[in-house]
Write an enzyme that holds these catalytic residues in place. Structure first.
Site, PDB file in Angstrom:
ATOM      1  N   ASP A 192       0.838  -1.203   0.000  1.00  0.00           N
ATOM      2  CA  ASP A 192       0.000   0.000   0.000  1.00  0.00           C
ATOM      3  C   ASP A 192       0.871   1.250   0.000  1.00  0.00           C
ATOM      4  O   ASP A 192       1.855   1.340   0.752  1.00  0.00           O
ATOM      5  CB  ASP A 192      -0.905   0.022   1.227  1.00  0.00           C
ATOM      6  CG  ASP A 192      -2.213  -0.712   1.000  1.00  0.00           C
ATOM      7  OD1 ASP A 192      -2.430  -1.205  -0.123  1.00  0.00           O
ATOM      8  OD2 ASP A 192      -3.022  -0.799   1.955  1.00  0.00           O
ATOM      9  N   GLU A 284      -9.026  -7.863  -0.499  1.00  0.00           N
ATOM     10  CA  GLU A 284      -8.541  -8.429   0.757  1.00  0.00           C
ATOM     11  C   GLU A 284      -9.364  -9.648   1.157  1.00  0.00           C
ATOM     12  O   GLU A 284      -8.824 -10.636   1.688  1.00  0.00           O
ATOM     13  CB  GLU A 284      -8.567  -7.383   1.863  1.00  0.00           C
ATOM     14  CG  GLU A 284      -7.996  -7.867   3.183  1.00  0.00           C
ATOM     15  CD  GLU A 284      -7.891  -6.762   4.212  1.00  0.00           C
ATOM     16  OE1 GLU A 284      -6.843  -6.097   4.244  1.00  0.00           O
ATOM     17  OE2 GLU A 284      -8.862  -6.562   4.976  1.00  0.00           O
TER      18      GLU A 284
END
Length: 335
Positions: A192, A284
């Site tokens: 990220d 996710e």
């Protein structure tokens, strides 16, 4: 009785429990053969921890946390690996590591800090190639990189929904590996951008399929994990299933393993979308489903993606990588 959590179960406790069963009364109760099998299993774990793992640069010396999964994958914490030994092993192999980062929309503001701290801590001394996916290529900052390290900017379309940006990551990672990386590297990590490095992230993290335990749930019972619970979704994980809850913001491994993960998650996501289903936490959720079925060969502790708004717990001896504090309403297009 509360549900036991994987991080509260250790090999040492299992071993002690087994030897307690050697009492004469217990032997007559459970039977000699059952007890013998238990001893052999625990003995194998001790052999693995005491002899096999040290040869690979790892150890089970920490007793405050679990350092080995039930499927014998190392759980990497500070104090459980020998960085010098591991670096020397991989330097002989002349490896290269790719990293992907998505800086779409206002998330571009986090890229400079990410790149600068990566230069300081991420696979220092090794060949690294960072691929930045962004819809604002002109705003990519100039960061001085050490010899053997490079950055490539890959333009992508903008989006009005942050969920769509999140969902497309697996597709873009798949295409990157298929079109650019095969034959030109060995490992890849997908990270990220709204994060920064604070400490070493190096060869101790390499493996076939590598997952990071989510810092928000590692003390919670499995029943609290935010898996996708709707059976109609291809990201579905049943109430009695699951090992750990893994981060979508940091995962990786060999090119072959990550390609298979990306292709599977993308296929399942697109099949869900055709039926009007969006998993609870987009990619996710699909990643957690995939890693429940396909166990990671190495698990990284929450040191490898902490959350800056959380205070450090006593078992966290170092924070290596963390998500920065941010206002989602300001940076997400539809927050």
């Amino acid at each position: 009785m509360p549900e036991p959590h994987p991080l509260l179960i250790s090999v040492n406790i299992a071993a002690c429990s087994t030897f307690l069963l050697l009492d004469t009364h217990e032997l007559s109760f459970i039977g000699y053969r059952i007890c013998q099998r238990m001893i052999l299993r625990v003995s194998a774990l001790f052999v693995f921890c005491l002899f096999v793992m040290p040869l690979c640069g790892f150890n089970c010396s920490r007793t405050d946390v679990v350092t080995l999964t039930p499927w014998l994958a190392p759980v990497v914490w500070e104090g459980t690996f020998n960085p010098d030994l591991l670096d020397s092993i991989y330097q002989q192999q002349d490896i290269s590591v790719a990293a992907t980062v998505f800086a779409v929309g206002k998330y571009i503001m986090f890229l400079k800090n990410f790149l600068e701290t990566a230069e300081e801590y991420f696979f220092v001394g090794f060949k690294v190639h960072i691929y930045v996916f962004t819809d604002r290529p002109d705003e990519v900052p100039q960061v001085k990189m050490a010899p053997g390290r490079q950055l490539t900017v890959l333009p992508v379309p903008s989006s009005n929904r942050w969920q769509e940006i999140s969902a497309r990551r697996m597709e873009l990672i798949q295409k990157l590996i298929e079109e650019r990386l095969q034959g030109h590297g060995k490992y890849i990590f997908c990270l990220d951008v709204d994060s920064k490095f604070h400490g070493r992230w190096g060869t101790e993290s390499l493996g076939g399929l590598v997952a990071v335990i989510h810092p928000g749930y590692y003390w919670d019972p499995r029943s609290n994990f935010p898996y996708e619970r709707r059976p109609q979704s291809r990201a579905y994980v049943a109430e009695e299933e699951g090992d750990f809850y893994y981060c979508g913001g940091a995962f990786g491994g060999s090119l072959e393993e990550v390609l298979l993960l990306a292709k599977t998650c993308r296929s399942n996501f697109e099949a869900d979308a055709k039926e009007g289903i969006e998993a609870a936490w987009q990619e996710e959720s699909h990643l957690n489903r995939y890693m429940w079925i396909n166990k990671p060969s190495k698990v990284l502790s929450p040191e490898y993606l902490w959350q800056d708004f959380k205070s450090r717990n006593s078992e966290i001896h170092i924070i290596r990588f963390s998500g920065v504090v941010k206002n989602y309403a300001e940076i997400r297009p539809n927050a």
